[in-house]
Design a protein around this motif. Structure first.
Motif, PDB file in Angstrom:
ATOM      1  N   GLN A  13       9.122 -19.819 -19.991  1.00 48.47           N
ATOM      2  CA  GLN A  13       8.061 -19.383 -20.895  1.00 48.47           C
ATOM      3  C   GLN A  13       6.705 -19.678 -20.293  1.00 48.47           C
ATOM      4  O   GLN A  13       6.455 -20.777 -19.821  1.00 48.47           O
ATOM      5  CB  GLN A  13       8.179 -20.091 -22.237  1.00 48.47           C
ATOM      6  CG  GLN A  13       9.363 -19.625 -23.038  1.00 48.47           C
ATOM      7  CD  GLN A  13       9.328 -20.158 -24.448  1.00 48.47           C
ATOM      8  OE1 GLN A  13       8.375 -20.790 -24.868  1.00 48.47           O
ATOM      9  NE2 GLN A  13      10.370 -19.897 -25.192  1.00 48.47           N
ATOM     10  N   HIS A  15       3.147 -19.711 -21.719  1.00 47.23           N
ATOM     11  CA  HIS A  15       2.456 -19.637 -23.003  1.00 47.23           C
ATOM     12  C   HIS A  15       1.172 -18.821 -22.934  1.00 47.23           C
ATOM     13  O   HIS A  15       0.820 -18.137 -23.896  1.00 47.23           O
ATOM     14  CB  HIS A  15       2.198 -21.040 -23.544  1.00 47.23           C
ATOM     15  CG  HIS A  15       3.466 -21.790 -23.819  1.00 47.23           C
ATOM     16  ND1 HIS A  15       4.276 -21.486 -24.886  1.00 47.23           N
ATOM     17  CD2 HIS A  15       4.093 -22.781 -23.140  1.00 47.23           C
ATOM     18  CE1 HIS A  15       5.339 -22.265 -24.873  1.00 47.23           C
ATOM     19  NE2 HIS A  15       5.260 -23.066 -23.824  1.00 47.23           N
ATOM     20  N   LEU A  18       2.268 -15.170 -22.943  1.00 49.90           N
ATOM     21  CA  LEU A  18       2.717 -14.793 -24.285  1.00 49.90           C
ATOM     22  C   LEU A  18       1.535 -14.581 -25.233  1.00 49.90           C
ATOM     23  O   LEU A  18       1.526 -13.641 -26.035  1.00 49.90           O
ATOM     24  CB  LEU A  18       3.666 -15.845 -24.843  1.00 49.90           C
ATOM     25  CG  LEU A  18       5.017 -15.959 -24.142  1.00 49.90           C
ATOM     26  CD1 LEU A  18       5.804 -17.146 -24.697  1.00 49.90           C
ATOM     27  CD2 LEU A  18       5.809 -14.675 -24.285  1.00 49.90           C
TER      28      LEU A  18
END
Length: 63
Positions: A13, A15, A18
């Motif tokens: 991931q 961040h 995203l």
């Protein structure tokens, strides 16, 4: 192709990425709901940008 090693999970991931994707989605939704082009003020509102942080004037702000 090089892939970042994964530790303890199957997904990596990012961040920041995203958050950028979420903001782009919100901008696309606002643009599709608008009758015409989005104004700079509306874009700032969607992207939650403060005008106080801006250093240079925008083309539509010229007197």
């Amino acid at each position: 192709m090089n892939v970042a090693p994964m530790r303890g999970g199957t997904a990596v991931q990012d961040h920041v990425a995203l958050a950028e994707i979420e903001l782009c989605g919100e901008l696309i939704i606002a643009a599709s709901a608008a009758a015409g082009r989005l104004s700079f003020d509306r874009i700032d509102e969607v992207l939650r940008v403060s005008r106080g942080r801006e250093a240079t004037p925008r083309p539509d702000d010229r007197a």
